[in-house]
Design a protein around this motif. Structure first.
Motif, PDB file in Angstrom:
ATOM      1  N   SER A 252       0.829  -1.206   0.000  1.00  0.00           N
ATOM      2  CA  SER A 252       0.000   0.000   0.000  1.00  0.00           C
ATOM      3  C   SER A 252       0.865   1.258   0.000  1.00  0.00           C
ATOM      4  CB  SER A 252      -0.912   0.022   1.232  1.00  0.00           C
ATOM      5  OG  SER A 252      -1.932  -0.931   1.132  1.00  0.00           O
ATOM      6  N   SER A 253       0.363   2.317  -0.630  1.00  0.00           N
ATOM      7  CA  SER A 253       1.054   3.607  -0.587  1.00  0.00           C
ATOM      8  C   SER A 253       1.112   4.102   0.853  1.00  0.00           C
ATOM      9  CB  SER A 253       0.305   4.633  -1.439  1.00  0.00           C
ATOM     10  OG  SER A 253      -0.950   4.947  -0.830  1.00  0.00           O
ATOM     11  N   PRO A 254       2.099   4.945   1.200  1.00  0.00           N
ATOM     12  CA  PRO A 254       2.128   5.516   2.549  1.00  0.00           C
ATOM     13  C   PRO A 254       0.820   6.209   2.920  1.00  0.00           C
ATOM     14  CG  PRO A 254       4.208   5.936   1.446  1.00  0.00           C
ATOM     15  CD  PRO A 254       3.292   5.321   0.406  1.00  0.00           C
ATOM     16  N   ALA A 255       0.173   6.827   1.944  1.00  0.00           N
ATOM     17  CA  ALA A 255      -1.094   7.510   2.225  1.00  0.00           C
ATOM     18  C   ALA A 255      -2.190   6.512   2.596  1.00  0.00           C
ATOM     19  CB  ALA A 255      -1.520   8.344   1.020  1.00  0.00           C
ATOM     20  N   ILE A 256      -2.221   5.359   1.925  1.00  0.00           N
ATOM     21  CA  ILE A 256      -3.200   4.330   2.283  1.00  0.00           C
ATOM     22  C   ILE A 256      -2.882   3.769   3.669  1.00  0.00           C
ATOM     23  CG2 ILE A 256      -3.832   1.913   1.827  1.00  0.00           C
ATOM     24  CD1 ILE A 256      -4.418   2.545  -0.955  1.00  0.00           C
ATOM     25  N   VAL A 257      -1.602   3.552   3.959  1.00  0.00           N
ATOM     26  CA  VAL A 257      -1.233   3.064   5.291  1.00  0.00           C
ATOM     27  C   VAL A 257      -1.806   3.998   6.354  1.00  0.00           C
ATOM     28  CG1 VAL A 257       0.685   2.621   6.876  1.00  0.00           C
ATOM     29  CG2 VAL A 257       0.843   1.868   4.487  1.00  0.00           C
ATOM     30  N   ASP A 258      -1.595   5.292   6.172  1.00  0.00           N
ATOM     31  CA  ASP A 258      -2.104   6.269   7.146  1.00  0.00           C
ATOM     32  C   ASP A 258      -3.628   6.244   7.212  1.00  0.00           C
ATOM     33  OD1 ASP A 258       0.450   7.094   7.815  1.00  0.00           O
ATOM     34  OD2 ASP A 258       0.420   8.851   6.484  1.00  0.00           O
ATOM     35  N   ASP A 259      -4.280   6.188   6.058  1.00  0.00           N
ATOM     36  CA  ASP A 259      -5.749   6.213   6.032  1.00  0.00           C
ATOM     37  C   ASP A 259      -6.349   4.978   6.702  1.00  0.00           C
ATOM     38  OD1 ASP A 259      -5.723   8.627   4.725  1.00  0.00           O
ATOM     39  OD2 ASP A 259      -6.179   7.807   2.738  1.00  0.00           O
ATOM     40  N   VAL A 260      -5.793   3.799   6.393  1.00  0.00           N
ATOM     41  CA  VAL A 260      -6.322   2.572   6.987  1.00  0.00           C
ATOM     42  C   VAL A 260      -6.126   2.590   8.503  1.00  0.00           C
ATOM     43  CG1 VAL A 260      -6.006   0.064   7.168  1.00  0.00           C
ATOM     44  CG2 VAL A 260      -6.105   1.156   4.918  1.00  0.00           C
TER      45      VAL A 260
END
Length: 386
Positions: A252-260
């Protein structure tokens, strides 16, 4: 008419030959083992390894290649007999439904030619699977169920009760093994939330939002956008939480990691990864990400191949495990090989005693080694499976 029949017969024979030869050739090319077994370790390491009650691995793509996993193979990395030979209790079998041509760690487009389409055809799969990602996914799910039924001593882990059954049976017979099902890349859902329910019914208990390219849920670590979760992606994570499907943040992109991590009501899994402190790669976890995952009660599987941990692999696998332990605690780290995942690995599943020997040499306690080799996975699922 006779010429047409002869031509059709010739095409059929060519297709039969292709089915019997091409998939094995492709797998041999894509899944080499750098050092073939049998693998030798010290008497101390082997004795301790043999004493382990629960060895677990969080990522294996063996379902992709069309092998009968109930038979000991002479290619690839994992099958049921080799699991038993290696005293492995639990394997997470993950489904790959699409792979971009020219796949790389830096940047991939979802629009490039899909490598899995020709493999699906030459494996002799149903034409309904040739151009449908969800059908490929459900077919691989069915394959695992068929292997489990044929084997007779493998438990399909879909609930906490299934895991407890595995533990009870293994106390009497270590030849009893467990298999869980995951999906590598939620492009397999084809943008339809209802497909989450379909794969759940098929036994899937882990889904990674992205694989090597961006999709309807958001950006991949190896994609083009770097985006976080889309609105569809947020709805998908919520539905996964509702059903009890774990989110896998590998790729996952870093942004997805943060969002999840911000919206998930359940702990997450990173099924196969490296750490940037050992190998500075965009597919690997930063210290900040590791801390956030641990704070959410998640678990991190350390991969075995060079693009995740660097070379030589074995010392770097140990270094990656050590880094996570020192940063957040031993209870958050596990094995996440990426066996049979189109990667070259230093040893197949029967070589896992090499990791125990490496951990012993690095000064890990036996309690810590038990945790890494499988106890952490067992405790994570006993706590969080429904």
């Amino acid at each position: 008419m006779k010429k047409i029949l002869i031509a059709l017969l010739a095409l059929f024979l060519l297709f039969v030959i292709a089915i019997s030869t091409i998939p094995s050739y492709i797998e041999n090319e894509r899944n080499p083992v750098k050092s073939s077994g049998p693998y030798r370790v010290s008497d101390e390491a082997q004795a301790f390894y043999d004493s382990l009650d629960f060895i677990a691995d969080l990522h294996c793509d063996a379902l992709l290649w069309g092998r009968d996993l109930t038979e000991r193979g002479d290619r690839g990395h994992v099958d049921f007999p080799r699991m038993r030979e290696a005293n492995v209790a639990f394997e997470m079998f993950t489904i790959v439904s699409k792979s971009p041509s020219g796949q790389n760690m830096q940047q991939n487009s979802a629009e490039t030619f899909d490598n899995i389409t020709p493999l699906t055809i030459v494996k002799g799969e149903s034409p309904f699977n040739w151009f449908s990602l969800i059908n490929r996914t459900l077919s691989q799910s069915s394959d695992l169920n068929d292997f489990i039924s044929k084997d007779g001593r493998t438990i399909f882990i879909q609930s906490k009760a299934d895991l407890q059954k595995l533990l009870t049976l293994r106390a009497e017979d270590k030849n009893t093994i467990g298999a869980m099902l995951g999906i590598e890349g939620a492009h397999a859902l084809e943008g339809d939330l209802l497909n989450i329910d379909r794969v759940f019914e098929a036994g899937v208990r882990m889904i990674g939002p992205t694989h090597f390219f961006d999709n309807e849920l958001g950006g991949s670590a190896h994609g083009e956008s770097g985006d976080g979760l889309t609105e569809f992606g947020k709805a998908a994570v919520k539905r996964m939480n509702d059903l009890g499907i774990f989110v896998d943040l590998a790729h996952s992109s870093p942004a997805i990691v943060d969002d999840v991590l911000a919206i998930s009501t359940q702990p997450v899994i990173v099924s196969h990864t490296g750490v940037r402190a050992v190998l500075d790669s965009q597919r690997n976890l930063s210290d900040e990400q590791i801390k956030k995952i641990a704070e959410k009660g998640g678990i991190i599987g350390v991969a075995f191949f060079d693009m995740a941990v660097g070379e030589p692999e074995l010392p770097n696998i140990i270094a990656s495990i050590k880094h996570i332990r020192d940063l957040v605690g031993i209870e958050y780290v596990a094995l996440g090989s990426d066996y049979d995942g189109s990667v070259a690995v230093p040893f197949d599943i029967t070589g896992l005693p090499l990791i125990v020997e490496g951990l012993l040499k690095e000064g890990f306690t036996k309690t810590e080694i038990r945790a890494v080799m499988g106890e952490n996975v067992k405790e994570f699922f006993l706590k969080n499976l429904r």
